[in-house]
Design a protein around this motif. Structure first.
Motif, PDB file in Angstrom:
ATOM      1  N   ARG A  82      -6.610  42.458  25.134  1.00  8.07           N
ATOM      2  CA  ARG A  82      -5.958  43.747  25.395  1.00  8.07           C
ATOM      3  C   ARG A  82      -4.736  43.557  26.283  1.00  8.07           C
ATOM      4  N   ASP A  83      -4.835  42.700  27.279  1.00  7.95           N
ATOM      5  CA  ASP A  83      -3.675  42.411  28.129  1.00  7.95           C
ATOM      6  C   ASP A  83      -2.497  41.940  27.272  1.00  7.95           C
ATOM      7  N   LYS A  84      -2.776  41.005  26.354  1.00  6.72           N
ATOM      8  CA  LYS A  84      -1.714  40.493  25.483  1.00  6.72           C
ATOM      9  C   LYS A  84      -1.132  41.607  24.623  1.00  6.72           C
ATOM     10  N   ALA A  85      -2.008  42.449  24.078  1.00  8.17           N
ATOM     11  CA  ALA A  85      -1.543  43.550  23.232  1.00  8.17           C
ATOM     12  C   ALA A  85      -0.643  44.492  24.023  1.00  8.17           C
ATOM     13  N   GLN A  86      -0.994  44.781  25.278  1.00 11.39           N
ATOM     14  CA  GLN A  86      -0.185  45.700  26.085  1.00 11.39           C
ATOM     15  C   GLN A  86       1.197  45.114  26.373  1.00 11.39           C
ATOM     16  N   PRO A 175      -4.892  53.991  29.217  1.00 11.73           N
ATOM     17  CA  PRO A 175      -5.639  52.737  29.314  1.00 11.73           C
ATOM     18  C   PRO A 175      -5.571  52.136  30.717  1.00 11.73           C
ATOM     19  N   SER A 176      -6.569  51.333  31.055  1.00 12.53           N
ATOM     20  CA  SER A 176      -6.472  50.543  32.285  1.00 12.53           C
ATOM     21  C   SER A 176      -5.518  49.379  32.014  1.00 12.53           C
ATOM     22  N   LEU A 177      -4.839  48.919  33.059  1.00 13.65           N
ATOM     23  CA  LEU A 177      -3.869  47.834  32.913  1.00 13.65           C
ATOM     24  C   LEU A 177      -4.353  46.588  33.636  1.00 13.65           C
ATOM     25  N   GLY A 178      -4.333  45.466  32.924  1.00 13.72           N
ATOM     26  CA  GLY A 178      -4.592  44.185  33.564  1.00 13.72           C
ATOM     27  C   GLY A 178      -3.395  43.787  34.415  1.00 13.72           C
ATOM     28  N   GLU A 179      -3.545  42.701  35.161  1.00 10.84           N
ATOM     29  CA  GLU A 179      -2.489  42.335  36.107  1.00 10.84           C
ATOM     30  C   GLU A 179      -1.181  41.949  35.417  1.00 10.84           C
ATOM     31  N   THR A 180      -1.273  41.144  34.350  1.00 11.85           N
ATOM     32  CA  THR A 180      -0.033  40.728  33.689  1.00 11.85           C
ATOM     33  C   THR A 180       0.693  41.890  33.034  1.00 11.85           C
ATOM     34  N   PRO A 181       0.027  42.733  32.219  1.00 13.50           N
ATOM     35  CA  PRO A 181       0.771  43.875  31.673  1.00 13.50           C
ATOM     36  C   PRO A 181       1.304  44.814  32.755  1.00 13.50           C
ATOM     37  N   LEU A 182       0.594  44.924  33.876  1.00 14.93           N
ATOM     38  CA  LEU A 182       1.110  45.731  34.976  1.00 14.93           C
ATOM     39  C   LEU A 182       2.426  45.149  35.482  1.00 14.93           C
ATOM     40  N   GLU A 215       1.101  55.517  42.341  1.00 12.57           N
ATOM     41  CA  GLU A 215       0.994  54.964  43.696  1.00 12.57           C
ATOM     42  C   GLU A 215      -0.031  53.833  43.743  1.00 12.57           C
ATOM     43  N   GLU A 216      -1.163  54.045  43.086  1.00  9.56           N
ATOM     44  CA  GLU A 216      -2.197  52.990  43.040  1.00  9.56           C
ATOM     45  C   GLU A 216      -1.657  51.741  42.339  1.00  9.56           C
ATOM     46  N   LEU A 217      -0.904  51.927  41.255  1.00 11.83           N
ATOM     47  CA  LEU A 217      -0.355  50.786  40.523  1.00 11.83           C
ATOM     48  C   LEU A 217       0.715  50.073  41.340  1.00 11.83           C
ATOM     49  N   TYR A 218       1.529  50.823  42.065  1.00 12.56           N
ATOM     50  CA  TYR A 218       2.534  50.207  42.933  1.00 12.56           C
ATOM     51  C   TYR A 218       1.855  49.378  44.031  1.00 12.56           C
ATOM     52  N   ASN A 219       0.765  49.910  44.590  1.00  6.35           N
ATOM     53  CA  ASN A 219       0.040  49.165  45.624  1.00  6.35           C
ATOM     54  C   ASN A 219      -0.583  47.897  45.045  1.00  6.35           C
ATOM     55  N   ARG A 220      -1.106  47.996  43.814  1.00  5.79           N
ATOM     56  CA  ARG A 220      -1.660  46.795  43.167  1.00  5.79           C
ATOM     57  C   ARG A 220      -0.584  45.730  42.987  1.00  5.79           C
ATOM     58  N   ALA A 221       0.584  46.158  42.558  1.00  9.29           N
ATOM     59  CA  ALA A 221       1.680  45.202  42.367  1.00  9.29           C
ATOM     60  C   ALA A 221       2.071  44.552  43.693  1.00  9.29           C
ATOM     61  N   ALA A 222       2.093  45.354  44.762  1.00 11.28           N
ATOM     62  CA  ALA A 222       2.487  44.840  46.073  1.00 11.28           C
ATOM     63  C   ALA A 222       1.459  43.865  46.642  1.00 11.28           C
TER      64      ALA A 222
END
Length: 253
Positions: A82-86, A175-182, A215-222
């Motif tokens: 799924r990560d690859k597909a995203q 969808p939920s996002l894995g780290e690489t697609p994020l 905001e949650e996704l930005y914090n995950r990226a940081a």
């Protein structure tokens, strides 16, 4: 209407990307692709369609996405199919105007809190397509059977990226996002946007992430080494620590 011939096809898209990284020449990629298809007794017409559509996505990829020669390294950091597909989905949206139009409309519905904003039934999709107009002002006008195949093609993409649960489902969820697609979606949002990119992040919206999640996704990226909050003019802003994709194209996350 390429989606009627070829959906996301993550495995084959990855194969073409790896051939391009290895040979660095699209003509060689084409020759090797067809040689391998002949050896596996694939039909010539089907192989040609798939190669034409998938290679077009990479040839026409904007500079705001990872370079196709770097894509295998990006896909190697993915933890699931799924990560690859995203990740590959963002190349489809960037390349295919009709898909991009539909995705924009669904992202708008999600942002405006429509009831069942991710309804990918034939009825809703057809109503979206009927609003489409080409640049020469020609309206969307295809046979019902072609339109139905296109709708099924888009639903198959939505299943691949985790919006739709199964073949029977037509109404989906973000969808939920894995780290690489994020990280790819973040980099794409940053490169496509301006100074205020984080107020309308293109990549996250294409992946149907509602604003309440940003905001949650930005914090995950940081929390990764790839992004950091920096103080600019008295306010915290999110910025890549290096080039936007360097953490996933040079040895992994």
């Amino acid at each position: 209407m390429d989606l009627t011939m070829c959906g996301l096809l993550p495995d084959r898209a990855e194969e073409i990307a790896r051939l391009y990284r290895e040979h660095g020449n699209w003509n060689q990629v084409k020759e090797i692709w067809f040689e391998e298809r002949r050896a596996n007794r694939s039909t010539k017409g089907s192989s040609q369609k798939i190669h034409r559509v998938l290679s077009s996505r990479f040839k026409n990829a904007p500079a705001t996405l990872p370079n196709p020669s770097d894509l295998p390294a990006v896909l190697d950091t993915c933890s699931s199919s799924r990560d690859k597909a995203q990740v590959l989905y963002l190349y489809l949206v960037a390349d295919d105007a009709l898909v991009r139009y539909a995705v924009h409309e669904y992202a708008r519905r999600l942002a405006e809190d429509f009831p069942e904003p991710l309804d990918f039934s034939n009825e809703t999709l057809t109503s979206v397509l009927n609003q489409f107009e080409y640049t020469d002002e020609t309206p969307f006008d295809y046979a019902d059977s072609t339109t139905e195949r296109w709708c099924e093609g888009l639903r198959s993409v939505m299943r691949e990226i985790g919006v739709l649960e199964n073949q029977q489902t037509v109404v989906g969820n973000p969808p939920s996002l894995g780290e690489t697609p994020l990280l790819v979606a973040m980099g794409y949002s940053y490169e496509e946007g301006d100074e205020e990119w984080f107020e309308s992040p293109t990549g996250l919206q294409y992946l149907f992430q509602p604003s309440r999640r940003w905001e949650e996704l930005y914090n995950r990226a940081a929390e990764t080494e790839a992004w950091e909050f920096v103080d600019l003019h008295g306010s915290l802003q999110l910025r890549p620590t290096d080039e936007p994709y360097s953490s996933i194209t040079s040895g992994g996350i």
